[in-house]
Design a protein around this motif. Sequence first.
Motif, PDB file in Angstrom:
ATOM      1  N   TRP A  40      -5.854  -1.717   0.459  1.00 36.74           N
ATOM      2  CA  TRP A  40      -4.788  -0.758   1.275  1.00 36.74           C
ATOM      3  C   TRP A  40      -5.740  -0.248   2.261  1.00 36.74           C
ATOM      4  O   TRP A  40      -6.910  -0.031   2.197  1.00 36.74           O
ATOM      5  N   PHE A  41      -4.948  -0.294   3.423  1.00 37.24           N
ATOM      6  CA  PHE A  41      -5.665   0.030   4.731  1.00 37.24           C
ATOM      7  C   PHE A  41      -4.888   1.047   5.536  1.00 37.24           C
ATOM      8  O   PHE A  41      -3.258   0.907   5.622  1.00 37.24           O
ATOM      9  N   GLY A  42      -5.182   1.976   6.105  1.00 35.73           N
ATOM     10  CA  GLY A  42      -4.573   2.973   6.918  1.00 35.73           C
ATOM     11  C   GLY A  42      -5.330   2.968   8.195  1.00 35.73           C
ATOM     12  O   GLY A  42      -6.224   2.279   8.542  1.00 35.73           O
ATOM     13  N   GLY A  43      -4.725   3.769   9.109  1.00 35.63           N
ATOM     14  CA  GLY A  43      -5.289   3.879  10.313  1.00 35.63           C
ATOM     15  C   GLY A  43      -5.367   2.800  11.168  1.00 35.63           C
ATOM     16  O   GLY A  43      -4.474   1.799  11.168  1.00 35.63           O
ATOM     17  N   ARG A  44      -6.446   2.380  12.046  1.00 35.23           N
ATOM     18  CA  ARG A  44      -6.530   1.502  12.687  1.00 35.23           C
ATOM     19  C   ARG A  44      -6.706   0.492  12.149  1.00 35.23           C
ATOM     20  O   ARG A  44      -6.558  -0.999  12.403  1.00 35.23           O
ATOM     21  N   ASP A  45      -7.294   0.330  10.697  1.00 34.77           N
ATOM     22  CA  ASP A  45      -7.409  -0.796   9.890  1.00 34.77           C
ATOM     23  C   ASP A  45      -6.366  -1.406   9.650  1.00 34.77           C
ATOM     24  O   ASP A  45      -6.082  -2.362   9.342  1.00 34.77           O
ATOM     25  N   ALA A  46      -5.111  -0.758   9.589  1.00 32.89           N
ATOM     26  CA  ALA A  46      -3.958  -1.183   9.294  1.00 32.89           C
ATOM     27  C   ALA A  46      -3.360  -2.234  10.156  1.00 32.89           C
ATOM     28  O   ALA A  46      -2.601  -3.062   9.674  1.00 32.89           O
ATOM     29  N   ARG A  47      -3.680  -2.053  11.411  1.00 31.94           N
ATOM     30  CA  ARG A  47      -3.375  -3.149  12.128  1.00 31.94           C
ATOM     31  C   ARG A  47      -4.093  -4.180  12.395  1.00 31.94           C
ATOM     32  O   ARG A  47      -3.684  -5.264  12.676  1.00 31.94           O
ATOM     33  N   ARG A  48      -5.313  -4.280  11.792  1.00 32.72           N
ATOM     34  CA  ARG A  48      -6.069  -5.365  11.675  1.00 32.72           C
ATOM     35  C   ARG A  48      -5.724  -6.269  10.548  1.00 32.72           C
ATOM     36  O   ARG A  48      -6.654  -7.355  10.329  1.00 32.72           O
ATOM     37  N   HIS A  49      -4.839  -5.890   9.617  1.00 31.33           N
ATOM     38  CA  HIS A  49      -4.733  -6.725   8.316  1.00 31.33           C
ATOM     39  C   HIS A  49      -3.277  -7.037   8.162  1.00 31.33           C
ATOM     40  O   HIS A  49      -2.221  -6.266   8.711  1.00 31.33           O
ATOM     41  N   LYS A  50      -2.973  -8.054   7.550  1.00 31.85           N
ATOM     42  CA  LYS A  50      -1.717  -8.471   7.554  1.00 31.85           C
ATOM     43  C   LYS A  50      -1.337  -8.182   6.023  1.00 31.85           C
ATOM     44  O   LYS A  50      -2.393  -8.048   5.166  1.00 31.85           O
ATOM     45  N   GLY A  51      -0.307  -8.008   5.959  1.00 33.21           N
ATOM     46  CA  GLY A  51       0.409  -7.674   4.388  1.00 33.21           C
ATOM     47  C   GLY A  51       1.476  -6.798   4.531  1.00 33.21           C
ATOM     48  O   GLY A  51       2.202  -6.674   5.752  1.00 33.21           O
ATOM     49  N   LEU A  52       1.848  -6.160   3.491  1.00 36.81           N
ATOM     50  CA  LEU A  52       3.041  -5.454   3.362  1.00 36.81           C
ATOM     51  C   LEU A  52       2.944  -4.165   4.074  1.00 36.81           C
ATOM     52  O   LEU A  52       1.967  -3.407   3.944  1.00 36.81           O
ATOM     53  N   ARG A  53       3.922  -3.967   5.384  1.00 39.83           N
ATOM     54  CA  ARG A  53       3.794  -2.517   5.956  1.00 39.83           C
ATOM     55  C   ARG A  53       4.425  -1.639   5.321  1.00 39.83           C
ATOM     56  O   ARG A  53       5.596  -1.534   4.772  1.00 39.83           O
ATOM     57  N   VAL A  54       3.702  -0.439   5.224  1.00 39.30           N
ATOM     58  CA  VAL A  54       4.400   0.730   4.535  1.00 39.30           C
ATOM     59  C   VAL A  54       3.949   1.930   5.593  1.00 39.30           C
ATOM     60  O   VAL A  54       3.205   2.351   6.051  1.00 39.30           O
ATOM     61  N   TRP A  55       5.409   2.573   5.959  1.00 40.07           N
ATOM     62  CA  TRP A  55       5.273   3.898   6.589  1.00 40.07           C
ATOM     63  C   TRP A  55       5.445   5.130   5.753  1.00 40.07           C
ATOM     64  O   TRP A  55       6.373   5.227   5.067  1.00 40.07           O
ATOM     65  N   LEU A  56       4.396   5.964   6.074  1.00 47.45           N
ATOM     66  CA  LEU A  56       4.416   7.136   5.024  1.00 47.45           C
ATOM     67  C   LEU A  56       4.232   8.448   6.007  1.00 47.45           C
ATOM     68  O   LEU A  56       3.607   8.509   7.043  1.00 47.45           O
ATOM     69  N   HIS A  57       4.794   9.455   5.662  1.00 53.32           N
ATOM     70  CA  HIS A  57       4.870  10.575   6.461  1.00 53.32           C
ATOM     71  C   HIS A  57       3.934  11.636   5.709  1.00 53.32           C
ATOM     72  O   HIS A  57       4.139  11.897   4.684  1.00 53.32           O
ATOM     73  N   PRO A  58       2.696  12.013   6.309  1.00 52.17           N
ATOM     74  CA  PRO A  58       1.746  12.838   5.664  1.00 52.17           C
ATOM     75  C   PRO A  58       2.277  14.295   5.242  1.00 52.17           C
ATOM     76  O   PRO A  58       1.703  15.089   4.409  1.00 52.17           O
ATOM     77  N   GLY A  59       3.376  14.777   5.781  1.00 50.63           N
ATOM     78  CA  GLY A  59       3.846  16.097   5.507  1.00 50.63           C
ATOM     79  C   GLY A  59       4.954  16.061   4.179  1.00 50.63           C
ATOM     80  O   GLY A  59       5.322  16.952   3.758  1.00 50.63           O
ATOM     81  N   HIS A  60       5.331  14.941   3.795  1.00 43.53           N
ATOM     82  CA  HIS A  60       5.983  14.721   2.745  1.00 43.53           C
ATOM     83  C   HIS A  60       5.701  15.188   1.222  1.00 43.53           C
ATOM     84  O   HIS A  60       6.511  15.969   0.649  1.00 43.53           O
ATOM     85  N   GLY A  61       4.421  15.237   1.216  1.00 46.42           N
ATOM     86  CA  GLY A  61       4.176  15.692  -0.116  1.00 46.42           C
ATOM     87  C   GLY A  61       3.861  17.319   0.009  1.00 46.42           C
ATOM     88  O   GLY A  61       4.358  17.635  -1.148  1.00 46.42           O
ATOM     89  N   SER A  62       3.639  17.993   0.906  1.00 44.54           N
ATOM     90  CA  SER A  62       3.740  19.428   0.786  1.00 44.54           C
ATOM     91  C   SER A  62       5.463  19.987   0.757  1.00 44.54           C
ATOM     92  O   SER A  62       5.781  20.826  -0.074  1.00 44.54           O
ATOM     93  N   LEU A  63       6.142  19.224   1.516  1.00 38.62           N
ATOM     94  CA  LEU A  63       7.601  19.468   1.378  1.00 38.62           C
ATOM     95  C   LEU A  63       8.183  19.490  -0.027  1.00 38.62           C
ATOM     96  O   LEU A  63       8.904  20.265  -0.710  1.00 38.62           O
TER      97      LEU A  63
END
Length: 195
Positions: A40-63
Amino acid sequence: MPTRGLLLLDVDGPLNPYAARPHSRPPGYETFRRTRSGAWFGGRDARRHKGLRVWLHPGHGSLLTKLADEAELQMAWATTWLEDANRLIAPAIGLPDLPVIHYPPSDLEADGTGGRRWRLDGAWKWPSVAAYAAGRPLAWLDDEHSDPLFARARTAFDHGRSSSPTLLCHVDPSIGLQPVHLDEIRSWAAALPLA
């Protein structure tokens, strides 16, 4: 703390707007990648790897946490991510570990690459959610509630829950969770009998 019902969360669709334009990350979302090996990669590392792209909103948890607290609903995962929802998704959006609804292993099939995937008809989710809820009121955020592929399973679910308050809150997978969904759940929960 006693609750008045359940708030069930699917990942793909509500939290990960996978059907949004492929090269245009929705505003406020962050990109993650899950590789075939399960890394599992996030941030800049997400661009350096192939795999399933997942978009997540960091504010959804608090909402979602605020909604669950105000409405006295217990959150749980109703997703094919299973325990990975707690391991990967929850930390990315700011949720604690939540109970996970499990699906029967008999509903897995070969994926053509030597691995396994959940059957595409998705009917396995409906009876598992009904069994987990066990008659408790539930609001369920998902993007597949009205898919004709699941009509028979949905009919059985509706019949079995006819005397239990149920809100199937459809989320468009091209836009993901919106304030209108939270408002809909809040209004539904306000009409529940006091615990």
